[in-house]
Design an enzyme around this catalytic site. Structure first.
Site, PDB file in Angstrom:
ATOM      1  N   PHE A  91       4.948  -4.466  -6.030  1.00  0.00           N
ATOM      2  CA  PHE A  91       3.617  -4.556  -5.426  1.00  0.00           C
ATOM      3  C   PHE A  91       3.220  -3.218  -4.847  1.00  0.00           C
ATOM      4  CE2 PHE A  91       1.005  -5.387  -1.582  1.00  0.00           C
ATOM      5  CZ  PHE A  91      -0.102  -5.944  -2.193  1.00  0.00           C
ATOM      6  N   VAL A  92       1.962  -2.870  -5.054  1.00  0.00           N
ATOM      7  CA  VAL A  92       1.351  -1.685  -4.447  1.00  0.00           C
ATOM      8  C   VAL A  92       0.054  -2.148  -3.798  1.00  0.00           C
ATOM      9  CG1 VAL A  92       0.349   0.592  -4.891  1.00  0.00           C
ATOM     10  CG2 VAL A  92       2.377  -0.149  -6.170  1.00  0.00           C
ATOM     11  N   ARG A  98      -3.441   2.772  -9.196  1.00  0.00           N
ATOM     12  CA  ARG A  98      -3.916   3.778 -10.147  1.00  0.00           C
ATOM     13  C   ARG A  98      -3.552   5.199  -9.715  1.00  0.00           C
ATOM     14  NH1 ARG A  98      -6.071   0.913 -13.900  1.00  0.00           N
ATOM     15  NH2 ARG A  98      -7.462  -0.815 -13.539  1.00  0.00           N
ATOM     16  N   GLY A 100      -0.081   5.897  -9.967  1.00  0.00           N
ATOM     17  CA  GLY A 100       1.234   6.038 -10.581  1.00  0.00           C
ATOM     18  C   GLY A 100       2.365   5.466  -9.740  1.00  0.00           C
ATOM     19  N   GLY A 102       3.050   2.159  -8.936  1.00  0.00           N
ATOM     20  CA  GLY A 102       3.673   1.010  -9.600  1.00  0.00           C
ATOM     21  C   GLY A 102       4.556   1.451 -10.753  1.00  0.00           C
ATOM     22  N   ASN A 129      -2.979 -12.959 -14.326  1.00  0.00           N
ATOM     23  CA  ASN A 129      -2.970 -11.560 -13.892  1.00  0.00           C
ATOM     24  C   ASN A 129      -2.955 -10.622 -15.107  1.00  0.00           C
ATOM     25  OD1 ASN A 129      -2.735  -9.145 -12.551  1.00  0.00           O
ATOM     26  ND2 ASN A 129      -1.156  -9.880 -11.141  1.00  0.00           N
ATOM     27  N   TYR A 136       2.314  -3.908 -17.675  1.00  0.00           N
ATOM     28  CA  TYR A 136       3.702  -4.119 -18.092  1.00  0.00           C
ATOM     29  C   TYR A 136       3.877  -3.838 -19.582  1.00  0.00           C
ATOM     30  CZ  TYR A 136       4.250  -6.410 -13.553  1.00  0.00           C
ATOM     31  OH  TYR A 136       4.279  -6.694 -12.216  1.00  0.00           O
TER      32      TYR A 136
END
Length: 164
Positions: A91-92, A98, A100, A102, A129, A136
């Site tokens: 999680f971020v 956006r 980098g 994650g 999601n 991913y």
């Protein structure tokens, strides 16, 4: 993209337990699952740093602020006869996406898996999601359609134990 000097990835320490639990609540809010957070920071700290360490966590700090995390544990593949890593959460915070972060977290856990000679790294993603699924896939992950998660929780777990 973040400046590498602004981003620090490190294993969580006991003093990070409160901030890590706040990030977990942020994840739950993002996933529309705040109601499902029934645990607490003391249990989290015990499971991370107690005599039986059940989980590990990597904390992402950007410009000195905790902005994300990856929480994982080992599992095992009988077919590969190798340990694996199950990524429970990555999680971020939304305002730091956006950059980098994650990607860096996922790569760090992958690096740990390689260093530990794991046969695989796996995790789940919610079906709605789509941004996460696209991310991913861009990182090389396959999303398996032919496997379903089975889960027994709380009262049902107690009932399962009592079944004759």
């Amino acid at each position: 993209m973040t400046s590498s000097s602004d981003l620090i990835l490190r294993f969580a320490e006991p003093a990070d337990s409160n901030v890590l639990f706040e990030l977990i609540k942020g994840l739950a809010e993002y996933e529309k699952l705040s109601h499902a957070v029934t645990g607490n920071v003391l249990a989290l700290k015990e499971h991370l740093f107690g005599s039986s360490k059940y989980i590990e966590a990597i904390l992402a700090e950007y410009a000195g602020q905790a902005v994300g995390f990856a929480l994982f544990f080992h599992n095992y593949s009988t077919f590969l006869t190798k340990p694996g890593i199950y990524l429970e959460d990555v999680f971020v915070l939304p305002e730091y996406r956006r950059k980098g972060i994650g990607k860096a977290l996922l790569k760090k856990v992958a690096q740990i898996a390689v260093e530990r000679n794991c046969g695989r790294l796996e995790w789940t993603v919610l079906d709605w999601n789509e941004p996460a699924q696209a991310f991913y896939r861009s990182m090389g992950a396959s999303i398996l359609d032919d496997w379903r998660i089975c889960r027994v929780m709380e009262e049902a777990l107690t009932q399962l134990v009592a079944k004759k």
